[in-house]
Motif scaffolding. Structure first.
Motif, PDB file in Angstrom:
ATOM      1  N   PRO A  49      -3.104   4.253  -3.613  1.00  0.00           N
ATOM      2  CA  PRO A  49      -3.492   3.911  -2.492  1.00  0.00           C
ATOM      3  C   PRO A  49      -4.887   4.124  -1.553  1.00  0.00           C
ATOM      4  N   HIS A  50      -5.280   5.123  -2.198  1.00  0.00           N
ATOM      5  CA  HIS A  50      -6.750   5.654  -1.706  1.00  0.00           C
ATOM      6  C   HIS A  50      -7.780   4.461  -2.164  1.00  0.00           C
ATOM      7  N   ALA A  52      -7.031   1.579  -3.474  1.00  0.00           N
ATOM      8  CA  ALA A  52      -6.711   0.329  -2.464  1.00  0.00           C
ATOM      9  C   ALA A  52      -7.427   0.060  -0.890  1.00  0.00           C
ATOM     10  N   LEU A  53      -7.140   1.226  -0.235  1.00  0.00           N
ATOM     11  CA  LEU A  53      -7.756   1.218   0.902  1.00  0.00           C
ATOM     12  C   LEU A  53      -9.260   1.310   0.724  1.00  0.00           C
ATOM     13  N   LEU A  56     -10.137  -2.607   0.209  1.00  0.00           N
ATOM     14  CA  LEU A  56      -9.673  -3.077   1.445  1.00  0.00           C
ATOM     15  C   LEU A  56     -10.941  -3.098   2.371  1.00  0.00           C
ATOM     16  N   SER A 100      -6.198  -7.780  -1.244  1.00  0.00           N
ATOM     17  CA  SER A 100      -6.318  -6.113  -1.098  1.00  0.00           C
ATOM     18  C   SER A 100      -5.680  -5.465   0.087  1.00  0.00           C
ATOM     19  N   PHE A 101      -5.244  -6.201   1.110  1.00  0.00           N
ATOM     20  CA  PHE A 101      -4.321  -5.686   2.298  1.00  0.00           C
ATOM     21  C   PHE A 101      -3.268  -5.467   1.543  1.00  0.00           C
ATOM     22  N   TRP A 104      -2.951  -2.546  -0.890  1.00  0.00           N
ATOM     23  CA  TRP A 104      -2.737  -1.178  -0.187  1.00  0.00           C
ATOM     24  C   TRP A 104      -1.444  -0.891   0.312  1.00  0.00           C
ATOM     25  N   VAL A 105      -0.891  -2.213   0.907  1.00  0.00           N
ATOM     26  CA  VAL A 105       0.693  -1.721   1.642  1.00  0.00           C
ATOM     27  C   VAL A 105       1.484  -1.433   0.393  1.00  0.00           C
ATOM     28  N   SER A 107       0.897  -0.369  -2.802  1.00  0.00           N
ATOM     29  CA  SER A 107       0.864   0.671  -3.521  1.00  0.00           C
ATOM     30  C   SER A 107       1.288   1.854  -2.470  1.00  0.00           C
ATOM     31  N   ARG A 108       1.083   1.930  -1.365  1.00  0.00           N
ATOM     32  CA  ARG A 108       1.717   3.012  -0.390  1.00  0.00           C
ATOM     33  C   ARG A 108       3.131   2.986  -0.566  1.00  0.00           C
TER      34      ARG A 108
END
Length: 535
Positions: A49-50, A52-53, A56, A100-101, A104-105, A107-108
């Motif tokens: 997630p990091h 991915a963020l 983003l 990318s958004f 991130w969501v 993967s979290r």
């Protein structure tokens, strides 16, 4: 020496960083052995997630710089050398932000969803590969890299669909999708080869203006390329009758369903949007998209109404939405198709990731009883109100129907949706006082729709260009026929429960709930063509 301010803008610098980061991470994720990923599963899952963020935030920065520094008519940013050229325009920026958004969501969400699973690391490896492949697809600068990212996305997704090899249903759906995807890949590779032979280049910056330069409007090679691209998009986007694998992939992990329905299924639509300068000059290719999209939207919408499973209902909803998006592309409403992709992706990701609470909420949601219906006079009244709202708001935004077949059909379908919303408010209320609330709600919905449509059309008129089908008598008849079919679909929905009391209605309901057995036929044909999969 004069310096070009656009070529030295912050958007270029930020995109260079983004374009270097995404392929590097993709290659790294593909090269990590699954066994090593599993041994580092918890750390891998918490780190994903990091990353991915970070992507983003970088995508947001690059997009803000692009929209701030580059006017719509400016040339797209191109970096790299063939065949690793990367391409960044307003269409790319919107898709990169979306993917990318969602990455991130999702993967979290996956960190807790698969916590403790011994194969969590392998899952995160292929999840990262799939997301990064889609990101590479959105910024590809030539047809060769686009095709490579297209195939990599499909193969990475296949690993996620078969994540639980002990589930036969999941394996059957994955196998059917694998075969359909390979046919789509073959079509895209064929278009690539023919484009190279025709134009001598695969670079988008040179390929898109090529038909105008070579005067190839009626060239049979251009027509063949367009049809190959359309066929690849149809196969990728689960259009009827190639859709049956999508509702059958419900045994995959929920993050996979969210990623597939909210992101990857849009790849076919993105292919049409990206290659629209070639496809749009072939009217027969647009007509093919229109026909497949209309049939898919009508078929899947009818089947969706009969599903008792929340996830299968969402799956058929995705098929219907993809069909309607292809219909929009077939009408040349590419800016509207982009808006549709963004809205549907965000909605469907939320729907799947919150499917547990959706089931709980559905217990308290109102639905019409078998005795609930509308009289013909009431239906006519709601139709007139919906038409008045649509015409009034469209007039304010200068979006009234211009007499073309495409404009007529899009306006008619939107008017039908407004009538459907009014119908829901009317029947769900116990007193007519709520009708005023329904009128306000429908007016706000229409205003939001036409505002966003105008915004996207104005901001993206050169990326991709806006085209429309010719206004021939045959196309007007086709548009009217599709409009009538959507009206019939709405009437079917209003009479669904009442008709289920008759023997014929019950029989149709049962057949529709099984998707009219298209998936069964496809599975049987596949079983005959290929040896059985050993789970």
């Amino acid at each position: 020496m004069e310096i070009d301010p656009i070529s030295h803008s912050p958007a270029v610098a930020l995109f260079r960083v983004l374009s270097a980061l995404i392929p590097t991470l993709l290659l790294s994720s593909l090269l990590i052995p699954g066994a090593i990923a599993n041994r580092m599963g918890k750390r891998f899952a918490s780190t994903l997630p990091h990353f991915a963020l970070g992507i983003l935030l970088l995508a947001i920065s690059a997009s803000v710089a692009l929209w701030g520094w580059h006017p719509p008519e400016a040339k797209p940013i191109t970096v790299g050398v063939p065949p690793l050229t990367l391409y960044f325009d307003r269409l790319s920026s919107l898709m990169v932000l979306l993917v990318s958004f969602l990455g991130w969501v999702i993967s979290r969400f996956s960190v807790q969803y698969l916590a403790g699973d011994p194969a969590q690391g392998r899952f995160c490896k292929w999840l990262a590969s799939t997301i990064l492949s889609v990101l590479t697809l959105t910024i590809s600068g030539n047809l060769a890299l686009f095709t490579g990212a297209w195939i990599t996305t499909s193969l990475s997704l296949h690993q996620l669909l078969t994540f639980y090899p002990e589930r036969p249903a999941a394996l059957r759906a994955a196998r059917l999708k694998f075969v359909i995807s390979r046919i789509g890949d073959a079509c895209l590779v064929g278009a690539l080869i023919l484009a190279w032979k025709t134009f001598g280049t695969l670079e988008f910056s040179q390929l898109f203006p090529a038909p105008a330069i070579f005067g190839a409007l009626n060239d049979p090679k251009i027509t063949t390329i367009s049809f190959l691209l359309v066929a690849s998009a149809i196969l990728k986007s689960a259009q009827f009758p190639f859709h049956s694998w999508l509702p059958d992939t419900m045994e995959t992990p929920t993050p996979v369903s969210a990623l597939m329905h909210a992101g990857i299924i849009n790849a076919g639509g993105f292919l049409v949007l990206r290659m629209s300068p070639l496809i749009a000059i072939t009217p027969s290719a647009l007509h093919t998209l229109l026909a497949f999209g209309a049939i898919t939207a009508l078929f899947a919408s009818a089947v969706m109404l009969t599903q008792t499973s929340i996830k299968r209902s969402l799956a058929y909803s995705t098929v219907a939405q993809m069909g309607f998006m292809m219909l929009e592309c077939g009408l040349g409403a590419f800016a509207l198709a982009i808006l549709h992709i963004l809205a549907h992706s965000l909605y469907k990701a939320h729907a799947f990731l919150s499917s547990g609470s959706t089931i709980e909420k559905s217990r308290f949601r109102w639905s019409p009883s078998p005795t609930t219906s509308l009289s013909p006079m009431s239906m006519a009244t709601l139709g007139v109100l919906a038409l008045g709202i649509t015409y009034a708001i469209a007039s304010l935004w200068n979006s009234k129907p211009d007499g073309s077949a495409g404009s007529f059909l899009l306006t008619a379908v939107f008017c039908i949706s407004i009538a459907q919303l009014l119908w829901s408010v009317w029947l769900s209320s116990h007193h007519k006082g709520l009708l005023g609330f329904g009128l306000i709600l429908c007016t706000a919905t229409a205003a939001c729709y036409f505002s966003l449509h105008s915004l996207f059309h104005g901001a993206l008129f050169s990326s991709p260009p806006h085209h429309g089908i010719a206004n021939s008598p045959a196309e007007l008849v086709l548009a009217i026929g599709i409009g009538v079919a959507f009206v019939a679909l709405q009437l079917f929905q209003t009479r669904l429960h009442a008709s289920s009391r008759s023997p014929l209605g019950r029989a149709l309901f049962v057949h529709a709930s099984h998707g009219f057995y298209v998936g069964t036929v496809a599975d049987q044909l596949l079983s005959k063509a290929l040896p059985k999969h050993n789970a």
